[in-house]
Scaffold this active site. Structure first.
Site, PDB file in Angstrom:
ATOM      1  N   LYS A  82       0.816  -1.227   0.000  1.00 55.03           N
ATOM      2  CA  LYS A  82       0.000   0.000   0.000  1.00 55.03           C
ATOM      3  C   LYS A  82       0.848   1.275   0.000  1.00 55.03           C
ATOM      4  CE  LYS A  82      -4.289  -1.668   2.091  1.00 55.03           C
ATOM      5  NZ  LYS A  82      -5.204  -1.619   3.225  1.00 55.03           N
ATOM      6  N   ASP A  91      -9.914   3.112   1.944  1.00 53.25           N
ATOM      7  CA  ASP A  91     -10.010   2.735   3.366  1.00 53.25           C
ATOM      8  C   ASP A  91     -10.485   3.933   4.189  1.00 53.25           C
ATOM      9  OD1 ASP A  91      -9.154   0.100   3.111  1.00 53.25           O
ATOM     10  OD2 ASP A  91      -7.048   0.576   3.502  1.00 53.25           O
TER      11      ASP A  91
HETATM   12  P1  NDP Z   1       0.218  -3.728   8.757  1.00 44.77           P
HETATM   13  O1  NDP Z   1       1.021  -4.950   8.523  1.00 44.77           O
HETATM   14  O2  NDP Z   1       0.501  -2.482   7.987  1.00 44.77           O
HETATM   15  O3  NDP Z   1       0.274  -3.360  10.324  1.00 44.77           O
HETATM   16  C1  NDP Z   1       0.102  -4.371  11.294  1.00 44.77           C
HETATM   17  C2  NDP Z   1      -0.063  -3.728  12.666  1.00 44.77           C
HETATM   18  O4  NDP Z   1      -0.325  -4.774  13.621  1.00 44.77           O
HETATM   19  C3  NDP Z   1       1.181  -2.996  13.158  1.00 44.77           C
HETATM   20  O5  NDP Z   1       0.774  -1.926  13.983  1.00 44.77           O
HETATM   21  C4  NDP Z   1       1.898  -4.094  13.962  1.00 44.77           C
HETATM   22  O6  NDP Z   1       2.763  -3.583  14.955  1.00 44.77           O
HETATM   23  C5  NDP Z   1       0.712  -4.763  14.617  1.00 44.77           C
HETATM   24  N1  NDP Z   1       0.982  -6.136  15.008  1.00 44.77           N
HETATM   25  C6  NDP Z   1       0.972  -7.233  14.202  1.00 44.77           C
HETATM   26  N2  NDP Z   1       1.237  -8.333  14.934  1.00 44.77           N
HETATM   27  C7  NDP Z   1       1.412  -7.907  16.222  1.00 44.77           C
HETATM   28  C8  NDP Z   1       1.709  -8.584  17.442  1.00 44.77           C
HETATM   29  N3  NDP Z   1       1.865  -9.913  17.491  1.00 44.77           N
HETATM   30  N4  NDP Z   1       1.806  -7.847  18.568  1.00 44.77           N
HETATM   31  C9  NDP Z   1       1.622  -6.502  18.540  1.00 44.77           C
HETATM   32  N5  NDP Z   1       1.360  -5.810  17.402  1.00 44.77           N
HETATM   33  C10 NDP Z   1       1.236  -6.508  16.261  1.00 44.77           C
HETATM   34  O7  NDP Z   1      -1.311  -4.174   8.529  1.00 44.77           O
HETATM   35  P2  NDP Z   1      -2.607  -3.266   8.276  1.00 44.77           P
HETATM   36  O8  NDP Z   1      -2.476  -2.002   9.037  1.00 44.77           O
HETATM   37  O9  NDP Z   1      -2.926  -3.186   6.833  1.00 44.77           O
HETATM   38  O10 NDP Z   1      -3.734  -4.212   8.940  1.00 44.77           O
HETATM   39  C11 NDP Z   1      -3.874  -4.289  10.347  1.00 44.77           C
HETATM   40  C12 NDP Z   1      -5.196  -5.005  10.650  1.00 44.77           C
HETATM   41  O11 NDP Z   1      -6.279  -4.223  10.181  1.00 44.77           O
HETATM   42  C13 NDP Z   1      -5.307  -6.367   9.965  1.00 44.77           C
HETATM   43  O12 NDP Z   1      -5.955  -7.244  10.850  1.00 44.77           O
HETATM   44  C14 NDP Z   1      -6.168  -6.087   8.751  1.00 44.77           C
HETATM   45  O13 NDP Z   1      -6.897  -7.220   8.355  1.00 44.77           O
HETATM   46  C15 NDP Z   1      -7.086  -4.996   9.295  1.00 44.77           C
HETATM   47  N6  NDP Z   1      -7.597  -4.107   8.234  1.00 44.77           N
HETATM   48  C16 NDP Z   1      -8.941  -4.108   8.008  1.00 44.77           C
HETATM   49  C17 NDP Z   1      -9.480  -3.293   7.051  1.00 44.77           C
HETATM   50  C18 NDP Z   1     -10.944  -3.310   6.835  1.00 44.77           C
HETATM   51  O14 NDP Z   1     -11.401  -2.815   5.791  1.00 44.77           O
HETATM   52  N7  NDP Z   1     -11.727  -3.824   7.757  1.00 44.77           N
HETATM   53  C19 NDP Z   1      -8.649  -2.382   6.232  1.00 44.77           C
HETATM   54  C20 NDP Z   1      -7.223  -2.433   6.572  1.00 44.77           C
HETATM   55  C21 NDP Z   1      -6.750  -3.281   7.542  1.00 44.77           C
HETATM   56  P3  NDP Z   1       4.321  -3.308  14.622  1.00 44.77           P
HETATM   57  O15 NDP Z   1       4.355  -2.055  13.789  1.00 44.77           O
HETATM   58  O16 NDP Z   1       4.926  -3.123  15.965  1.00 44.77           O
HETATM   59  O17 NDP Z   1       4.790  -4.525  13.879  1.00 44.77           O
END
Ligand code: NDP
Length: 294
Positions: free
Chosen positions: A66, A102
């Site tokens: 993205k 989004d």
């Molecule tokens: P990214 O990969 O860009 O970000 C992931 C986020 O989750 C980061 O803040 C990361 O923290 C955190 N994270 C992941 N695993 C862990 C863990 N084990 N412990 C703590 N923090 C964790 O993904 P997105 O932002 O695109 O997506 C995030 C969520 O939102 C997903 O579940 C996705 O499905 C959902 N989503 C839903 C949408 C919708 O339309 N409903 C649209 C976009 C996203 P760190 O930076 O520290 O790694």
């Protein structure tokens, strides 16, 4: 000519978007095929260039591309420019336009969650990835006065605050370290809690222990299922919503951008529900965090 719309991500094997977009095209008699393209970051520039051909109506872009796609398009809309992330591409001649649907998807989800109440002004956001960017920009433009971001890796939340520096100059946007006592203190001062982390996507984990959740919060989890966070929040007396509305409305906005037609929302919602019943939990089909690391 059968037109093509593609979802570019890595991986994209199971996609809720595919289920709803293909059904929407079929319903409206649009001769188009929604394809899933699994492309590694190194292949992205060539992949984006392919979309300039006439057969393509446009594309969706998902994890982990993205942000990487931003410099590869010819123009960005305001939402895409402001968030620094693109989830939808359209084509004008051979030029590609980057959009971020989004953002309107989140706004609709927030409006539904708040309902008839007055729009709150304080929010806590968990996460600092692509989803969080749309959330934070949506909150800023909605008139929120204080937004606090917690992220496992603090530097990423700090980067997000810096990114929005100018558009958030009229309000307080802060990154804070992920300590339960700090989160608890902030939750006591807020009305809205949004989970934009992937915690709870592929396991029954929660980002926040149940005992930290005060009553009367509005809690939105971007994950498209009834996560442990939402179950705990409901038990604590909070109002909750999952990522269904955001996913549906970002998809509907993309569909309209590609086809110029209103999206068949009820049908798309039904197709999402069917796909979820079939076991797909992620908006985009990615196992949590797996692709982002590459
Ligand atoms: P990214 O990969 O860009 O970000 C992931 C986020 O989750 C980061 O803040 C990361 O923290 C955190 N994270 C992941 N695993 C862990 C863990 N084990 N412990 C703590 N923090 C964790 O993904 P997105 O932002 O695109 O997506 C995030 C969520 O939102 C997903 O579940 C996705 O499905 C959902 N989503 C839903 C949408 C919708 O339309 N409903 C649209 C976009 C996203 P760190 O930076 O520290 O790694």
């Amino acid at each position: 000519m059968t037109r093509r719309v593609v979802l570019i991500g890595h991986p994209v094997a199971h996609s809720l978007s595919g289920a709803m977009q293909q059904a929407a095209c079929d319903e409206l008699g649009i001769d188009a095929r929604y394809e899933l393209w699994d492309r590694k970051p190194i292949e992205l520039a060539d992949t984006i260039n392919e979309l300039r051909e006439e057969e393509f109506l446009g594309a969706n872009v998902t994890i982990p591309h993205k942000e990487r796609v931003v410099p590869l398009v010819d123009r960005l809309t305001e939402d895409a420019h402001a968030t620094g992330a693109v989830n939808t591409l359209t084509r004008e001649g051979r030029k590609l336009i980057g959009h971020n649907t989004d953002v309107p998807g989140f706004r609709t989800a927030l409006d539904r969650l708040v309902g008839k109440q007055k729009m709150p002004r304080h929010a806590v956001v968990l996460g600092a990835g692509g989803g969080a960017r749309a959330v934070v920009y949506g909150l800023i433009t909605e008139g929120f006065q204080r937004v606090v971001i917690f992220n496992r890796h603090l530097h990423r939340a700090e980067g997000l605050v810096r990114h929005f520096g100018r558009s958030a100059s009229h309000m307080e946007l802060r990154a804070m370290p992920w300590h339960e006592s700090v989160i608890e203190a902030e939750l006591a001062k807020t009305k809205v809690l949004i989970n934009a982390t992937a915690i709870g996507l592929t396991s029954d984990e929660t980002p926040i222990p149940a005992e930290l959740l005060p009553p009367d919060l509005l809690v939105l989890d971007l994950i498209y299922s009834d996560t442990r966070l939402l179950r705990d929040a409901k038990a604590a007396g909070d109002t909750v919503a999952n990522g269904e509305t955001m996913l549906l409305h970002q998809g509907a906005a993309a569909f309209t951008l590609w086809t110029g037609q209103p999206a068949p929302l009820d049908l798309m919602a039904r197709k999402l529900e069917e796909a979820r019943a079939g076991g797909i939990v992620s908006a985009e089909g990615e196992p949590a965090g797996a692709a982002a690391a590459e």
